[in-house]
Design a protein around this motif. Structure first.
Motif, PDB file in Angstrom:
ATOM      1  N   PRO A   4      -8.915   2.952  -6.762  1.00  0.00           N
ATOM      2  CA  PRO A   4      -8.059   1.823  -6.514  1.00  0.00           C
ATOM      3  C   PRO A   4      -6.701   2.348  -6.148  1.00  0.00           C
ATOM      4  N   SER A   5      -5.930   1.792  -5.201  1.00  0.00           N
ATOM      5  CA  SER A   5      -4.399   1.998  -5.205  1.00  0.00           C
ATOM      6  C   SER A   5      -3.751   0.806  -4.790  1.00  0.00           C
ATOM      7  N   LEU A   6      -2.532   0.811  -5.065  1.00  0.00           N
ATOM      8  CA  LEU A   6      -1.571  -0.404  -5.018  1.00  0.00           C
ATOM      9  C   LEU A   6      -1.546  -0.579  -3.331  1.00  0.00           C
ATOM     10  N   GLU A   7      -1.649   0.404  -2.562  1.00  0.00           N
ATOM     11  CA  GLU A   7      -1.516   0.086  -1.237  1.00  0.00           C
ATOM     12  C   GLU A   7      -2.749  -0.463  -0.586  1.00  0.00           C
ATOM     13  N   ILE A  12      -5.317  -5.385   1.318  1.00  0.00           N
ATOM     14  CA  ILE A  12      -6.367  -6.389   1.255  1.00  0.00           C
ATOM     15  C   ILE A  12      -5.645  -7.711   1.047  1.00  0.00           C
ATOM     16  N   LEU A  13      -4.749  -8.006   0.625  1.00  0.00           N
ATOM     17  CA  LEU A  13      -4.058  -9.196   0.536  1.00  0.00           C
ATOM     18  C   LEU A  13      -3.538  -9.438   1.698  1.00  0.00           C
ATOM     19  N   VAL A 113      -3.828  -7.142  -9.104  1.00  0.00           N
ATOM     20  CA  VAL A 113      -3.073  -7.354 -10.257  1.00  0.00           C
ATOM     21  C   VAL A 113      -3.515  -5.938 -11.097  1.00  0.00           C
ATOM     22  N   THR A 114      -4.988  -5.819 -11.191  1.00  0.00           N
ATOM     23  CA  THR A 114      -5.429  -4.940 -12.074  1.00  0.00           C
ATOM     24  C   THR A 114      -5.093  -3.258 -11.440  1.00  0.00           C
ATOM     25  N   THR A 115      -4.546  -3.322 -10.017  1.00  0.00           N
ATOM     26  CA  THR A 115      -4.416  -1.772  -9.467  1.00  0.00           C
ATOM     27  C   THR A 115      -3.039  -1.723  -9.434  1.00  0.00           C
TER      28      THR A 115
END
Lengths: 118, 220
Positions: A4-7, A12-13, A113-115
């Motif tokens: 998982p990554s922030l980007e 996705i959002l 949030v978790t990433t």
């Protein structure tokens, strides 16, 4: 599974944001009725399970990238998208049910949030 | 500056600048939302989205179903009282209608002032009730941001100052009326960039909400 990554989470959002999403966020007055209709809140009494609260990362993304006022805030360095992760990493954002109609969106915000790096 | 001078400036340039800012801001916000359009719906249509959307715009004016009402009684009751009061005060007070008439050249009959006065009190009291809930209820306190309190204050002030000026309380009439118009100017300037925008976006939100459900064939 890739890491998982922030980007990835932000992308996705971002893909989910369209006219209806913008209209819903613009119309939210924080009345709390979505919590009173949500079994996670009604069963636990925990405000952090409020549906609109779980969507806060998505709302901030929409505000800073899809609104004029948000872009100005971003330009002035007043956007708090990252900072939210610290506040929220321990919150109820992971709690959603795929049976609920909102799950498609809520789930993605939970994953984001978790990433997010703290 | 005398009270009369202050009032004159507020009713002239003051409120005009605020109104122009308000219109530009609201148009900008609406364009921002409408320009996004909708993500493509790949599923087979099971009903007319536009029919359901238009119907939802109308039906959501009515009180919610019994279950929702039972769960959120204070929010719904106080919310209706406040909005009905606010609507009557803004659109059915004769001096306000005269103002709309001078700008838009359309008028409509108003209610007797004592009746509007009563609705002002209804709106003020229900707003106090809503604020009390916001600070005392754990859920609402958790959800509330500075913007919620700011929106409350800029909506409350015009109601309060209007009431005070009509009853000639606290300050000389011209000062109080000037402050009343100032508070409206403040409301207009803040409006487009806060949740107060829901007065316009609720129609878009309801339409999309109904349309999305209608396309899935959801019975409403």
């Amino acid at each position: 599974m890739t890491q998982p990554s922030l980007e990835k989470g932000v992308n996705i959002l971002r893909e989910q944001i369209d006219g209806p999403v913008a209209a819903f966020f613009s119309s939210c007055i924080h009345c709390g009725m979505c919590a009173e209709a949500c079994l996670f809140y009604t069963e636990t009494g925990e405000p952090k399970y409020t549906p609109i609260h779980k969507l806060e990362p998505m709302r901030r993304l929409w505000e800073r990238e899809f609104t004029f006022a948000g872009r100005i805030k971003k330009w002035l360095g007043l956007d708090w998208l990252r900072r939210l992760a610290t506040k929220n990493s321990n919150s109820g954002s992971l709690s959603f049910t795929t049976a609920a109609p909102c799950a498609g969106v809520a789930a993605w915000s939970a994953r984001l949030v978790t990433t997010l790096p703290t | 500056m005398s009270g009369a001078e202050f009032l004159l400036w507020m009713r002239g340039p003051g409120i005009s600048f605020a109104a122009l800012f308000f219109i530009a801001g609201v148009v900008l916000r609406l364009i921002e939302i409408l320009m996004l359009g909708r993500t493509k719906n790949l599923a087979e249509l099971r009903g007319s989205g536009s029919t359901a959307g238009m119907r939802t715009i109308a039906t959501r004016f009515l009180p919610a179903d019994a279950n929702t009402f039972r769960r959120s009684t204070p929010t719904i009751v106080l919310g209706y009282l406040f909005h009905i009061g606010l609507f009557v005060v803004i659109f059915l007070l004769t001096p306000h209608i005269k103002l709309f008439q001078s700008v838009f050249h359309i008028g409509w009959p108003g209610l007797p002032t004592p009746v509007v006065d009563f609705f002002t009190v209804v709106a003020l009291v229900s707003m106090l009730g809503l604020l009390w809930r916001r600070v005392s209820n754990r859920l609402l306190r958790f959800l509330s941001t500075g913007e919620d309190y700011l929106s409350w204050a800029v909506t409350f002030m015009p109601l309060l100052t209007g009431y005070l000026s009509y009853h000639h309380l606290l300050l000389p009439y011209s000062w109080m009326l000037g402050i009343h118009i100032l508070s409206v100017a403040l409301l207009l300037v803040i409006f487009p960039f806060t949740k107060l925008m829901h007065s316009f976006t609720l129609f878009i939100a309801r339409y999309y909400n109904g349309a999305i459900a209608g396309e899935k064939g959801v019975q409403q």
